[in-house]
Design an enzyme around this catalytic site. Sequence first.
Site, mmCIF file in Angstrom:
data_model
loop_
_atom_site.group_PDB
_atom_site.id
_atom_site.type_symbol
_atom_site.label_atom_id
_atom_site.label_comp_id
_atom_site.label_asym_id
_atom_site.label_seq_id
_atom_site.Cartn_x
_atom_site.Cartn_y
_atom_site.Cartn_z
ATOM 1 N N SER A 141 -34.374 23.138 16.891
ATOM 2 C CA SER A 141 -33.903 22.954 18.263
ATOM 3 C C SER A 141 -34.270 24.217 19.024
ATOM 4 O O SER A 141 -34.497 25.276 18.412
ATOM 5 C CB SER A 141 -32.372 22.793 18.236
ATOM 6 O OG SER A 141 -31.833 22.899 19.540
ATOM 7 N N TYR A 154 -24.064 24.454 14.772
ATOM 8 C CA TYR A 154 -25.380 23.916 15.140
ATOM 9 C C TYR A 154 -26.379 25.065 15.304
ATOM 10 O O TYR A 154 -27.476 25.041 14.737
ATOM 11 C CB TYR A 154 -25.257 23.113 16.447
ATOM 12 C CG TYR A 154 -26.480 22.292 16.788
ATOM 13 C CD1 TYR A 154 -26.707 21.060 16.181
ATOM 14 C CD2 TYR A 154 -27.413 22.751 17.709
ATOM 15 C CE1 TYR A 154 -27.827 20.303 16.497
ATOM 16 C CE2 TYR A 154 -28.533 22.000 18.032
ATOM 17 C CZ TYR A 154 -28.732 20.771 17.421
ATOM 18 O OH TYR A 154 -29.845 20.026 17.724
HETATM 19 P P1 NAD Z 1 -29.980 10.875 16.811
HETATM 20 O O1 NAD Z 1 -28.492 10.948 16.707
HETATM 21 O O2 NAD Z 1 -30.617 9.821 17.640
HETATM 22 O O3 NAD Z 1 -30.637 10.807 15.373
HETATM 23 C C1 NAD Z 1 -30.104 11.450 14.256
HETATM 24 C C2 NAD Z 1 -30.617 10.735 13.032
HETATM 25 O O4 NAD Z 1 -30.078 11.398 11.880
HETATM 26 C C3 NAD Z 1 -30.156 9.278 12.948
HETATM 27 O O5 NAD Z 1 -31.160 8.495 12.331
HETATM 28 C C4 NAD Z 1 -28.940 9.360 12.034
HETATM 29 O O6 NAD Z 1 -28.640 8.142 11.353
HETATM 30 C C5 NAD Z 1 -29.410 10.426 11.085
HETATM 31 N N1 NAD Z 1 -28.340 11.072 10.345
HETATM 32 C C6 NAD Z 1 -27.233 11.686 10.809
HETATM 33 N N2 NAD Z 1 -26.490 12.145 9.789
HETATM 34 C C7 NAD Z 1 -27.155 11.803 8.656
HETATM 35 C C8 NAD Z 1 -26.900 11.993 7.276
HETATM 36 N N3 NAD Z 1 -25.801 12.621 6.838
HETATM 37 N N4 NAD Z 1 -27.790 11.490 6.382
HETATM 38 C C9 NAD Z 1 -28.894 10.826 6.797
HETATM 39 N N5 NAD Z 1 -29.180 10.625 8.097
HETATM 40 C C10 NAD Z 1 -28.320 11.114 9.003
HETATM 41 O O7 NAD Z 1 -30.389 12.320 17.352
HETATM 42 P P2 NAD Z 1 -31.821 12.963 17.689
HETATM 43 O O8 NAD Z 1 -31.696 13.605 19.011
HETATM 44 O O9 NAD Z 1 -32.917 12.011 17.453
HETATM 45 O O10 NAD Z 1 -31.854 14.137 16.621
HETATM 46 C C11 NAD Z 1 -32.879 14.291 15.673
HETATM 47 C C12 NAD Z 1 -33.015 15.776 15.369
HETATM 48 O O11 NAD Z 1 -33.459 16.466 16.534
HETATM 49 C C13 NAD Z 1 -31.722 16.437 14.935
HETATM 50 O O12 NAD Z 1 -31.966 17.342 13.889
HETATM 51 C C14 NAD Z 1 -31.295 17.177 16.192
HETATM 52 O O13 NAD Z 1 -30.491 18.296 15.901
HETATM 53 C C15 NAD Z 1 -32.638 17.578 16.755
HETATM 54 N N6 NAD Z 1 -32.610 17.912 18.171
HETATM 55 C C16 NAD Z 1 -32.251 16.985 19.103
HETATM 56 C C17 NAD Z 1 -32.241 17.357 20.440
HETATM 57 C C18 NAD Z 1 -31.873 16.396 21.517
HETATM 58 O O14 NAD Z 1 -31.718 16.832 22.674
HETATM 59 N N7 NAD Z 1 -31.728 15.104 21.262
HETATM 60 C C19 NAD Z 1 -32.590 18.657 20.818
HETATM 61 C C20 NAD Z 1 -32.949 19.556 19.834
HETATM 62 C C21 NAD Z 1 -32.960 19.184 18.520
#
Ligand code: NAD
Length: 259
Positions: A141, A154
């Site tokens: 992130s 986080y």
């Molecule tokens: P999201 O909530 O849409 O997706 C998260 C995914 O992780 C889902 O498929 C969920 O089922 C899975 N997951 C959660 N806990 C789990 C577990 N214990 N075991 C297996 N799967 C699990 O969110 P996203 O935004 O797509 O996030 C994806 C990644 O990107 C994450 O690591 C998040 O920290 C990172 N991220 C997101 C953003 C944002 O703004 N959306 C910004 C920076 C980083």
Amino acid sequence: MQVRNAIVTGSTSGIGLAIAHALAVDGCNVMLNGFGDPVEIEKTRQAIAEATGRTVTYFCADMGRPAEVRALVDAAKHTLGPIDILVNNAGVQHVAPLADFPDEKWDLLLAVNLSAAFHAIKAVIPAMSERGFGRIVNIASALGLVGAPHKPAYVASKHGLVGLTKSVALEVAQRGVTCNVVCPGMVMTPIIEMQVADQARVTGLSPEDVVQGVFLENQPIRRPVKPEEIAAAVVFLCSDAAAGVTGTSLAVDGGYTAR
Ligand code: NAD
């Protein structure tokens, strides 16, 4: 075209789903993972497989449990063959002042956001090293590069992922295996939608005002980054062209960390 086998953790929604789709379009067989409605997951799996002609499978491992992480890697090897690409994307968030931050949330975020990547990398790296090819991409992130209040677990887990990336990259640098980390800015996915809804409740602002005034305040492009834009960065890092890119953080954050 060389067909490669990829695991994308947390690929049932959001960024992980976009990455899995983009890798399949790029010619990879893909193992999906993550939580969700089994019927919806099966529809997603079939849609990617039909659209790309690749083998797409799914394994429901909880990435917070090391034994299940290892089971995911085993299942992927069993159904797809040797693993060429590992994308550690599964992630969770909890927002609270440190004094009120529940111990179990700290443990959960460190387990899913950081330790899962350690266990998955440990499970794939011997075979990648032996075969002389591997691509490991961790999804951290912008908060893996800079801090933010009320997100201690986080921020710590994502900074940890950046450090883990460098250590792994250096260890396997001469074995044809690269390890890099992508640092997204704000992307409109369920993990953010939950936070927007919480902030709207607390502040009395509309969800649109929370997005513009809070979440996009520090993102100079003033729009969410698209999941496809993160996926394109991952596809590049997994390509042959990126053989010389390792141990680096690629911020796809709309300028968030440029200040
Ligand atoms: P999201 O909530 O849409 O997706 C998260 C995914 O992780 C889902 O498929 C969920 O089922 C899975 N997951 C959660 N806990 C789990 C577990 N214990 N075991 C297996 N799967 C699990 O969110 P996203 O935004 O797509 O996030 C994806 C990644 O990107 C994450 O690591 C998040 O920290 C990172 N991220 C997101 C953003 C944002 O703004 N959306 C910004 C920076 C980083």
